[in-house]
Design a protein around this motif. Structure first.
Motif, short mmCIF file in Angstrom:
data_model
loop_
_atom_site.label_atom_id
_atom_site.label_comp_id
_atom_site.label_asym_id
_atom_site.label_seq_id
_atom_site.Cartn_x
_atom_site.Cartn_y
_atom_site.Cartn_z
N GLY A 113 0.80 -1.22 0.00
CA GLY A 113 0.00 0.00 0.00
C GLY A 113 0.83 1.27 0.00
O GLY A 113 0.36 2.32 -0.43
N SER A 114 2.07 1.20 0.47
CA SER A 114 2.91 2.38 0.56
C SER A 114 3.62 2.71 -0.75
O SER A 114 4.26 3.76 -0.86
N LEU A 115 3.53 1.84 -1.74
CA LEU A 115 4.26 2.05 -3.00
C LEU A 115 3.66 3.20 -3.79
O LEU A 115 2.46 3.23 -4.06
N TRP A 116 4.54 4.13 -4.23
CA TRP A 116 4.08 5.28 -5.02
C TRP A 116 3.66 4.85 -6.42
O TRP A 116 2.57 5.16 -6.88
N LEU A 117 4.54 4.12 -7.10
CA LEU A 117 4.24 3.70 -8.47
C LEU A 117 5.12 2.51 -8.82
O LEU A 117 6.32 2.51 -8.53
N GLY A 118 4.52 1.51 -9.44
CA GLY A 118 5.28 0.33 -9.82
C GLY A 118 4.73 -0.31 -11.07
O GLY A 118 3.66 0.06 -11.56
N ALA A 119 5.45 -1.31 -11.58
CA ALA A 119 5.02 -2.01 -12.79
C ALA A 119 5.58 -3.42 -12.76
O ALA A 119 6.75 -3.63 -12.40
N TYR A 120 4.76 -4.36 -13.16
CA TYR A 120 5.20 -5.75 -13.28
C TYR A 120 5.92 -5.91 -14.62
O TYR A 120 5.43 -5.47 -15.66
N VAL A 121 7.09 -6.55 -14.58
CA VAL A 121 7.88 -6.75 -15.79
C VAL A 121 7.57 -8.14 -16.36
O VAL A 121 7.77 -9.15 -15.69
N ARG A 122 7.11 -8.17 -17.58
CA ARG A 122 6.78 -9.44 -18.23
C ARG A 122 8.00 -9.94 -19.00
O ARG A 122 8.76 -9.16 -19.55
N GLY A 123 8.12 -11.25 -19.06
CA GLY A 123 9.21 -11.86 -19.83
C GLY A 123 10.22 -12.54 -18.93
O GLY A 123 10.51 -12.09 -17.82
#
Length: 248
Positions: A148-158
């Protein structure tokens, strides 16, 4: 969780099925028991899908925020995040990578993207760094993305670093500046006269090459050597990926 009856009906875009359990991927929609106290975001993440990966939520045909508390009998649709994804800042993106993505970090730096990476960072330290630097946390750890504290993230595919690079470029379509960052430390590269570094070069390198770059931070030297063909192929693929995403 798929037994018919009162509850919330949730459907996911196909791109998000990889986050669901195998039995849930086969269903067009999931019937989720719901007490009307949990938020829609909580329901989605409880099914394994990080909110960083979803787009604008829709409940019974109307847009809804992750904080929305669905009512019994409603239907929610969960789309994938839009590509290219717009970032909150107009500044060039800054990426923070978890400890398992070192090869990806080198490729991102190769194409000129600001990339922070350390091979000994704890999860808590990664979160603090990403938040403090307003960086996009790139990871394949769904648990990190659900913090919940994460500002911004993204899952990396591959599974392979080359595929991971293309996925990040497809998602964010950033402007590229190849050959401008140190692959080792992320520092900026500047031209350096051969005469200034001649004593640091091996005899074969000194005889064969004339153009050099030096990292402003760690002083590592770079030149287009025999290994550059593979790197140049990576740069060409990266430029193509960004161009195709931008035009789509």
């Amino acid at each position: 969780m798929t037994t018919p009856g009162p509850g919330l009906r949730v459907s996911f875009a196909e791109e998000l099925h990889l986050f669901l359990t195998a039995r849930h991927r086969r269903a067009d929609a999931l019937h989720v028991p719901h007490d009307e106290t949990s938020t829609l975001g909580h329901v989605i993440q409880s099914l394994g899908v990080p909110l960083t990966e979803v787009g604008e939520l829709v409940v019974d045909g109307h847009r809804a925020a992750p904080s929305y508390r669905p009512r019994d009998g409603e239907s929610a649709h969960v789309p994938a995040v839009q590509r290219p994804q717009l970032l909150p800042s107009s500044e060039p993106p800054h990426f923070v990578l978890d400890v398992h993505l070192g090869a990806l970090a080198r490729r991102l730096r190769l194409v000129g993207l600001d990339t922070a990476y350390g091979n000994d960072m704890s999860d808590d330290a990664l979160l603090r760094q990403a938040n403090a630097e307003r960086g996009v946390l790139l990871t394949q750890d769904r648990g990190l993305l659900q913090r919940g504290s994460l500002w911004l993230g993204a899952y990396v595919r591959g599974a392979h670093p080359d595929a991971q690079l293309l996925d990040v470029l497809d998602r964010f379509a950033p402007s590229l500046s190849p050959w401008t960052r140190c692959l080792a430390c992320n520092g900026a590269l500047s031209p350096v006269a051969k005469s200034d570094i001649a004593t640091l070069l091996r005899p074969g390198t000194r005889r064969t090459y004339d153009t050099f770059m030096r990292c402003d931070s760690c002083a590592r030297l770079y030149w287009r050597g025999a290994h550059s063909a593979k790197l140049e192929a990576t740069v060409r693929a990266a430029r193509t990926a960004v161009r195709e995403r931008t035009l789509s």
